[in-house]
Each structure stands twice: as C-alpha cells, then as structure tokens.
Design an enzyme around this catalytic site. Structure first.
Site, PDB file in Angstrom:
ATOM      1  N   TYR B 283      28.039   0.661   0.515  1.00  0.00           N
ATOM      2  CA  TYR B 283      28.624   1.525  -0.503  1.00  0.00           C
ATOM      3  C   TYR B 283      30.137   1.476  -0.303  1.00  0.00           C
ATOM      4  O   TYR B 283      30.665   2.007   0.679  1.00  0.00           O
ATOM      5  CB  TYR B 283      28.117   2.960  -0.346  1.00  0.00           C
ATOM      6  CG  TYR B 283      28.591   3.861  -1.463  1.00  0.00           C
ATOM      7  CD1 TYR B 283      27.817   4.051  -2.602  1.00  0.00           C
ATOM      8  CD2 TYR B 283      29.822   4.503  -1.402  1.00  0.00           C
ATOM      9  CE1 TYR B 283      28.261   4.859  -3.644  1.00  0.00           C
ATOM     10  CE2 TYR B 283      30.269   5.310  -2.436  1.00  0.00           C
ATOM     11  CZ  TYR B 283      29.478   5.478  -3.553  1.00  0.00           C
ATOM     12  OH  TYR B 283      29.928   6.276  -4.581  1.00  0.00           O
ATOM     13  N   TYR B 333      29.007  -0.742 -10.924  1.00  0.00           N
ATOM     14  CA  TYR B 333      28.995   0.513 -10.181  1.00  0.00           C
ATOM     15  C   TYR B 333      27.856   1.379 -10.689  1.00  0.00           C
ATOM     16  O   TYR B 333      27.971   2.025 -11.728  1.00  0.00           O
ATOM     17  CB  TYR B 333      30.329   1.267 -10.286  1.00  0.00           C
ATOM     18  CG  TYR B 333      30.312   2.531  -9.452  1.00  0.00           C
ATOM     19  CD1 TYR B 333      30.666   2.497  -8.110  1.00  0.00           C
ATOM     20  CD2 TYR B 333      29.860   3.724  -9.987  1.00  0.00           C
ATOM     21  CE1 TYR B 333      30.590   3.639  -7.321  1.00  0.00           C
ATOM     22  CE2 TYR B 333      29.782   4.881  -9.201  1.00  0.00           C
ATOM     23  CZ  TYR B 333      30.154   4.823  -7.875  1.00  0.00           C
ATOM     24  OH  TYR B 333      30.071   5.954  -7.097  1.00  0.00           O
TER      25      TYR B 333
END
Ligand SMILES: [Zn+2]
Lengths: 143, 388
Positions: B283, B333
């Site tokens: 992440y 994203y």
C-alpha cells in the site's frame, strides 16, 4: 480579500482544550500531563498507561527541536489564501510531538532548537508558533 | 498458523480508471459478479458481506442475501483487514463464504476543502483536517506523507531522486499493464524532477490519484476451497499493527506502521521471512511509503531502501518485484485492493504482465485510518501463498 483561516474551534471544537487556548492568550504554553507518571501530551488526551483521569494542564518550557517539516504547495483547501510558510512537527523537550509553523528561520534543519511564541490571528485566537532559539537564530541567519 | 484455513477463492475487478461513467454501486456489482463467477459460486451462497465506508452496502441492488453484512472503516487498511476478519468468522464457523467488496466513482472535479468558519454549520474538512494541524495548513494525506519523507531524506542523506527511482520502477510496471493509468507512458527521473512540487518534498509524480473502480474477493475455508472453481490463494499469515504505537514513543513520523507488530506477526504465522517472498504488493499512495515499508518488512536495512531500489531489486526480474501492476501510483487506486488484487494474481500465476515466475509467496500490505493524529494509520500485513 484573503480566505479565512480556520480557528481552533472550527477544526476540532474540543472543550477539553479550552484551558490550553486560554493559556496561549496569556502567553503561557501548557501541556496536558499525567499526575501519576508525568507523561506529557498535546492536545488533551489520555496517558497511554493511566488514562484521562489523572491528566492536568501544566506550564511547559515551550522549547524543542524541529522533527520534520513540509510546505504545502497544492491548493487543497479554499482557506489559507495566504498560508503559513511551512507545517512543522516540533519535538518538545517534554517529549510530545506537536504541529506548528516555524517563523523567522532562514532555513529549516532537522534537530534545530526552537522556542514557542504566540501569534494573534484575530477573533480572540492566539496560536502557538515556533522560531529558532536566540542562539540558533544567530547561527542560521536573519529571520 | 491460526489463519491457515482462510482461502481466497474468488477475485473480481471492474474496469479501473478515471471517470469511467459508472456509479459506485454499479462498479461494486460488476466486481461482485466477477468474483462469484471466478469462484464458481452462486450469489445466494454468500452468507457474509463486508463493505467499506460509512454507508451500508446496497445488498438490494447487488441482489445479495447474506446472514451478516457490515462495514469496516480503517481507510486503506480495510481490504486487508477484511481478510483478517473473514479468517476469524470462518474459523469460528460463523461464516462459510465471505464476500468483501469495494467500489468508488470519483466523477467530476476533486472537491475543494473549506474550513467550517464562523459556525455556519458547514464543515467539509472532516477526515482531511487531521485536527489542529489544519490551523497551520496541513491538509490531506499528501502532507502527512511529506512529513515522513522530509524526515527520511534528512536522516539518511537521501534525495528527491531516490523517491523518483521508486516512481520510475512503478511506472515501468504500469507502462506494460493494459488498463493501468501509466500504460504506454514510462517516465524518467528527469521527468519526475521536472514535475511540480505538491507538498515538499513530494512532487506530482510521487503522488497517486484516486481512480474509479470496483473490487471484490470471496473467502472460504481451505476445505470448501477445494470445491470452488477458482485458483485458491491461501492466507498463510496475517498481522495487524497501528502507528499510534509509534506516536506514543515519538517514532511515528519515521515509520509506516508495519513495525514493530504487523510484519513480525504475519511472517511468524506463515513461518517464513522476508527473504522468502517472491514479490511484494505494498500500500503506497506516495513513493516514500515504498521506501519505508521495504525497510520495516526487513527486505533491506534502515536507510538502505534507496540503494535496494537503485540496484533493481523491486523492478521486473529483480529479487523482489514490487507493485507489479504499477501499484497505486501507475496502476490504479482502489485503496487496499490495489495491492491485494495484484498479490492474488501473482500467487495464482495469472498476472497479465510482469508475472513473477514461481511466485509462491507474496507479501501484501494495507494502511489507513486515523487513530486521532495524522499518520496514526492502522497497518495490516498478509502473506499469501498457494495452498500447502
Ligand atoms: Zn501516566
């Protein structure tokens, strides 16, 4: 006309911090400290070992070191048409990290010594901001 | 290995990109159907539905009939956290087939944030404010990552070019991945250096931008997984940590939250170490997050991540291809589903591009939420692997 700056009550209307902001108006810098172990926090919150109950506001040194900083170039928000020159994280001598702005420094360097002073931004709001300590100011040039 | 039973049997991704023209719930519906199809399950077999954000999932629109449905709200950590939660529900027998589903559509312009000034009841700074730091102009997650970046660069004598190297590698991955936002558009360090400053020291090419898209996974027990159609991926290890721990001891600005707890527990449960990972899907909505995590997960020592990247370890063909779909910077994203979905594809051997040969073990991370001060994110680590 510049867009309005946010005031403490706008950002986090937290009554437990009222004594801190009153201290700023009087030129006193306070930290919330545990009466059991002296752990210091800001803003008001619980001691990680003893919780909220034993915490009281106490006068602090207002001295610390620059821990990190940034300059927000992107206009994320409509406020701050005339933004503070930087967002700084200051590690206070009492331990906690606090967010503020460093004013009057020719350049910012991690670890530089800083001291608190107070900026009146109107509407009865006085914010704590930081500047190089007198000695540090001489060595880093005029502010 | 307490999570050994949890197995991902379905993965569904809607198209991912900017302004796709679908609503959020329609993107979720597409992802749900794709995940069910992938798993070979009927939708009425889903007994548990985990969704994200403040609103409950529109089960009616999706045509679902679970026994249990709830939202997780831990920001970008939520998708990986849903895997941990699902593992517990499966282990206690409360669930047999768990669906975890995300979908957002960021159509139109990004909203301008305003302070709630003058008590007019208008407040849209919400989670972006991070409380009092907003008084000094700290707005948005980028500024928080910038504070971490400045401290990292100064502590280790690293530079913006070191951040650029991360962006270039991820763009290399994304530039060959059809559908990625960086597809067909590799970048250079010079282009990174020429991109405008967003939040010093982070430049435009250090930053991700939200994209529209839906993602869903289906989890079940190892025993039931054998009856599913899809290629199963087992959750071999999982660990949670929280950067509020690092706030208390003053190290939060130097850390991402994988240390001290999450990474150690995940590797320990799986009985493996960082050296055993075939790839890493992190992440990392900003370049600095990759450098911090490479170190916290033990892929290299403290301060060594720039050299690790410069030596090509995270690139295609390297010892640890990282964010092989382009990641959040150059792929898409979809919050924590960006690394999670790529990790599943890599372990299955189904990555459309940059498939790591014999990718038996993959590290996946998730990060997000706010524990009361900017940067106090939750962190979740997963070690994914083939059933063994
Ligand atoms: Zn205490």
């Amino acid at each position: 006309m510049s867009a309005p700056r946010p005031y403490p009550g706008d950002v986090a209307p937290d009554r437990v911090d009222e004594e801190f902001w009153e201290g700023c108006r009087q030129g006193r810098y306070l930290l919330f400290r545990c009466t059991t172990c002296d752990h210091a926090v800001w803003p008001a919150g619980g001691c990680p070992r003893h919780g909220l109950a034993p915490m009281v506001w106490k006068e602090a040194t207002g001295q610390g070191r620059l821990h990190s900083w940034t300059v927000v170039h992107q206009r994320y928000a409509n406020s701050f048409a005339d933004p503070p020159p930087n967002v700084a994280v200051v590690e206070l001598d009492e331990g906690p990290l606090v967010h503020s702005t460093v004013l009057g420094a020719a350049r910012l360097e991690l670890g530089m010594r800083l001291e608190v002073f107070f900026e009146d931004i109107g509407q009865g709001v006085v914010l704590p901001v930081f500047r190089p300590t007198a000695q540090e100011g001489e060595s880093t040039g005029p502010g | 290995m307490s999570d050994a039973g949890a197995t991902i049997v379905g993965l569904g991704l809607s198209p991912q990109g900017r302004r796709l023209g679908f609503s959020s719930r329609e993107l979720r519906r597409q992802a749900i159907d794709a995940a069910l199809n992938d798993a070979g399950l009927r939708r009425e077999q889903i007994d548990t539905c985990i969704c994200f954000g403040a609103m409950p999932e529109d089960l009616r629109y999706a045509g679902l009939s679970p026994r249990m449905s709830f939202a997780l709200s831990s920001g970008g950590a939520s998708p990986a956290l849903s895997v941990v939660v699902a593992a517990g529900l499966l282990a206690t027998g409360q669930a047999e087939y768990v669906l975890s589903v995300y979908g957002e559509a960021f159509t139109g312009d990004a909203p301008k944030l305003e302070p709630n000034h003058g008590g007019a009841g208008r407040s849209d700074i919400g989670g972006y404010s991070y409380g009092y730091p907003y008084l000094y102009g700290l707005v948005g997650p980028g500024a928080v990552y910038a504070l971490a970046a400045r401290r990292y660069l100064d502590r280790f004598g690293a530079s913006s070019e070191d951040l650029a190297a991360v962006a270039v590698v991820e763009r290399d991955h994304g530039s060959v991945r059809p559908g990625a936002i960086g597809y067909g558009q590799p970048i250079t360090v010079a282009e990174h250096q020429a991109s405008r400053m967003i939040v010093d020291p982070l430049r435009l090419l250090d930053c991700s931008r939200p994209t529209d898209g839906g993602a869903a996974i289906v989890l079940t027990s190892a025993a039931r997984a054998a009856d599913c159609a899809g290629s199963p991926v087992e959750v071999l290890g999982a660990g949670c940590g929280h950067n509020i721990t690092n706030w208390w001891d003053g190290t939060m600005v130097s850390r991402f939250g994988a240390a001290p707890d999450a990474a150690r527990r995940a590797f320990g449960e799986a009985g493996v170490g960082p050296e055993d990972m075939s790839s890493a899907q992190l992440y990392a909505p900003f370049t600095i997050a990759t450098l911090l995590q490479l170190e916290e997960y033990g892929f290299c020592g403290e301060g060594e991540a720039p050299a690790f990247v410069a030596e090509g370890h995270t690139a295609a063909g390297g010892s640890l291809p990282t964010n092989t779909g382009g990641g959040q910077l150059s792929g898409f994203y979809a919050t924590g589903f960006t690394p999670l979905s790529e990790g599943i594809l890599q372990v299955r051997g189904q990555a459309p591009t940059n498939q790591v040969p014999d990718a038996e073990l993959c590290l996946v991370s998730g990060s997000g939420g706010n524990g009361g001060v900017h940067g106090s994110w939750a962190h979740v680590s997963l070690v994914l692997g083939r059933p063994r």
